[in-house]
Write an enzyme that holds these catalytic residues in place. Structure first.
Site, short mmCIF file in Angstrom:
data_model
loop_
_atom_site.label_atom_id
_atom_site.label_comp_id
_atom_site.label_asym_id
_atom_site.label_seq_id
_atom_site.Cartn_x
_atom_site.Cartn_y
_atom_site.Cartn_z
N CYS A 244 1.99 -12.37 -9.05
CA CYS A 244 3.44 -12.25 -8.89
C CYS A 244 4.18 -13.54 -9.26
CB CYS A 244 3.77 -11.85 -7.46
SG CYS A 244 2.78 -10.46 -6.91
N ASN B 118 7.20 -3.11 -5.67
CA ASN B 118 6.71 -4.45 -6.03
C ASN B 118 5.94 -4.33 -7.33
OD1 ASN B 118 5.03 -6.70 -6.33
ND2 ASN B 118 4.75 -6.98 -4.13
N HIS C 57 10.89 -12.91 -6.16
CA HIS C 57 9.92 -11.86 -6.43
C HIS C 57 10.18 -10.71 -5.46
CE1 HIS C 57 6.37 -9.54 -6.74
NE2 HIS C 57 5.79 -10.04 -5.67
C1 LIG Z 1 2.26 -4.73 4.46
C2 LIG Z 1 3.30 -4.93 5.56
C3 LIG Z 1 4.59 -4.20 5.21
C4 LIG Z 1 2.75 -4.36 6.87
O1 LIG Z 1 3.67 -4.61 7.90
P1 LIG Z 1 3.17 -5.23 9.26
O2 LIG Z 1 4.33 -5.30 10.14
O3 LIG Z 1 2.44 -6.51 8.95
O4 LIG Z 1 2.17 -4.11 9.73
P2 LIG Z 1 0.80 -4.27 10.52
O5 LIG Z 1 -0.30 -4.22 9.52
O6 LIG Z 1 0.86 -5.44 11.45
O7 LIG Z 1 0.86 -2.97 11.35
C5 LIG Z 1 1.87 -2.76 12.34
C6 LIG Z 1 1.79 -1.34 12.82
O8 LIG Z 1 2.17 -0.46 11.74
C7 LIG Z 1 1.12 0.45 11.47
N1 LIG Z 1 1.08 0.67 10.02
C8 LIG Z 1 0.45 -0.06 9.08
N2 LIG Z 1 0.66 0.47 7.87
C9 LIG Z 1 1.45 1.54 8.06
C10 LIG Z 1 2.04 2.46 7.20
N3 LIG Z 1 1.86 2.42 5.87
N4 LIG Z 1 2.82 3.43 7.73
C11 LIG Z 1 3.02 3.51 9.06
N5 LIG Z 1 2.50 2.63 9.92
C12 LIG Z 1 1.73 1.66 9.43
C13 LIG Z 1 -0.13 -0.20 11.97
O9 LIG Z 1 -1.11 0.75 12.28
C14 LIG Z 1 0.37 -0.91 13.19
O10 LIG Z 1 0.48 0.00 14.25
P3 LIG Z 1 0.20 -0.46 15.76
O11 LIG Z 1 1.24 -1.48 16.07
O12 LIG Z 1 0.37 0.82 16.52
O13 LIG Z 1 -1.19 -1.01 15.76
C15 LIG Z 1 3.61 -6.43 5.80
O14 LIG Z 1 2.50 -7.09 6.32
C16 LIG Z 1 4.02 -7.11 4.55
O15 LIG Z 1 5.04 -6.79 3.97
N6 LIG Z 1 3.26 -8.14 4.14
C17 LIG Z 1 3.56 -8.84 2.94
C18 LIG Z 1 3.05 -8.02 1.85
C19 LIG Z 1 3.66 -8.36 0.56
O16 LIG Z 1 4.84 -8.54 0.43
N7 LIG Z 1 2.79 -8.42 -0.40
C20 LIG Z 1 3.17 -8.67 -1.69
C21 LIG Z 1 3.01 -10.10 -1.96
S1 LIG Z 1 2.94 -10.26 -3.63
#
Ligand SMILES: CC(C)(COP(=O)(O)OP(=O)(O)OC[C@H]1O[C@@H](n2cnc3c(N)ncnc32)[C@H](O)[C@@H]1OP(=O)(O)O)[C@@H](O)C(=O)NCCC(=O)NCCS
Length: 344
Positions: free
Chosen positions: A125, A300, A269
């Site tokens: 990215c 993304n 980004h």
């Molecule tokens: C991927 C992302 C959106 C996940 O969000 P998060 O808040 O970290 O989510 P978590 O993995 O901690 O999970 C939180 C809860 O949501 C749930 N969950 C995870 N993925 C899910 C989905 N796709 N749909 C619904 N629920 C989901 C989990 O099971 C968890 O539930 P719980 O609290 O009951 O255990 C976030 O981590 C993110 O944006 N990270 C950066 C990623 C990014 O931008 N990458 C590109 C860089 S180039």
């Protein structure tokens, strides 16, 4: 004392700037409702956690080369140059799935600059920013007058549709820029770098060799082939992006001698809308500065996301030619690149 022969140094332009930008978005729109047929999630969760409402996925004809040629054609037209004047083709991508030759050569051939140096770079990215830094160096160093920088991805090819942490995030597309000589500075110092200690937080699940070794059809060991996909440990990426990248963005502003209130656009980004919002806070960006939010409809698209978002802001009138924009890319590696640029 002997007269040692002297090498005549290469002479380049005083400065460089982006002269044209163009994008290509695949035809097929994938709304969140379609993603919900693959993973257990909800439209509301996806919107609130990522800001994404839909993304585009490429069809079979929308290859990495095809999308790049379309985007580059627009950038070349805006720059008003002849493709034959292009002195280098730099393609940032992590989804050209053929090891060699670089896809840049096919793109150069199809655009009409088949003798230009042409190569791919793998900086995820941050790829567009890395490419821009190379282009700026080539133009000021005298090794090219005009450089075509492309960011292009078909991330759908490396997306595991059953993976809840990535299936909703990625999209496909291409963005391109023509960078050329300028009498005034148009690209500030690019602040780039990596945090290699976090090299595994976003990565391909299997290298191609181990993926093939797993392939029963190849080694007769059984049919347990799993096509490699991108795997992401979301939370560390999120934390790093919010805390460390805001500092890098500030360094790019400081190096360019520009303050946040002088910006005509902030084009981070398009990783996740929440990351963008957190960076706005950390940078204390005035509300008057328009912010790219292309992720809502594009997802993304890794290396393509900054030029795609830039094109959209210019086309919609949110930002205008000649404005200063702060761009920052960050992703797998982990790698990053930020700079202040003059919009074409
Ligand atoms: C991927 C992302 C959106 C996940 O969000 P998060 O808040 O970290 O989510 P978590 O993995 O901690 O999970 C939180 C809860 O949501 C749930 N969950 C995870 N993925 C899910 C989905 N796709 N749909 C619904 N629920 C989901 C989990 O099971 C968890 O539930 P719980 O609290 O009951 O255990 C976030 O981590 C993110 O944006 N990270 C950066 C990623 C990014 O931008 N990458 C590109 C860089 S180039």
């Amino acid at each position: 004392m002997t007269d040692a022969p002297q090498i005549r140094p290469a002479a380049g332009a005083a400065y460089s700037r982006i002269l044209g930008v163009g994008g290509y978005r695949p035809v097929r729109v994938i709304p969140n409702t379609e993603v919900l047929t693959w993973i257990d999630s909800s439209d509301e969760w996806i919107r609130t956690r990522s800001g994404i409402t839909e993304r585009r996925w490429a069809g079979p004809e929308e290859t990495v080369a095809e999308m790049s040629v379309q985007a580059a054609g627009k950038a070349i037209a805006q720059a008003g140059i002849d493709p034959a004047q292009i002195g280098a083709v730099v393609v940032a991508t992590v989804t050209h799935l053929k090891q060699t030759p670089a896809i840049a050569t096919e793109i150069a051939l199809r655009l009409g600059c088949p003798t230009a140096p042409a190569f791919d770079i793998s900086a995820a990215c941050a790829g567009f920013g890395y490419g821009l830094n190379l282009a700026d160096g080539m133009i000021r160093g005298g090794s090219a007058e005009y450089v075509l920088v492309i960011g292009v991805e078909r991330l759908s090819d490396l997306t595991d549709k059953s993976d809840r942490s990535t299936a909703f995030i990625f999209g496909d597309g291409a963005g391109a820029a023509i960078v050329g000589p300028s009498d005034t500075p148009g690209i500030g110092k690019v602040i780039w770098g990596s945090d290699a200690t976090q090299k595994d937080v976003i990565s391909q699940t299997e290298a191609w060799d181990t993926a093939f070794a797993l392939d029963g059809a190849v080694n007769g060991a059984g049919d347990d082939t799993k096509w490699p996909a991108l795997r992401m440990d979301g939370q560390p990426v999120f934390r790093w992006a919010v805390w460390e990248m805001a500092k890098v963005a500030q360094q790019a502003l400081d190096a360019a001698g520009v303050t946040a209130d002088q910006l005509g656009a902030f084009i981070p980004h398009q990783a996740n809308m929440r990351i963008t919002d957190a960076m706005i806070k950390a940078l204390k960006l005035p509300e008057s500065v328009p912010v790219a939010r292309d992720i809502a409809e594009t997802g993304n698209t890794s290396a393509a996301s900054i030029p795609l978002a830039m094109e959209r802001m210019l086309e919609s009138g949110e930002a205008k030619s000649g404005d200063l924009a702060l761009i920052i890319g960050f992703g797998a590696g982990l790698v990053y690149a930020a700079a202040v640029v003059t919009l074409p």
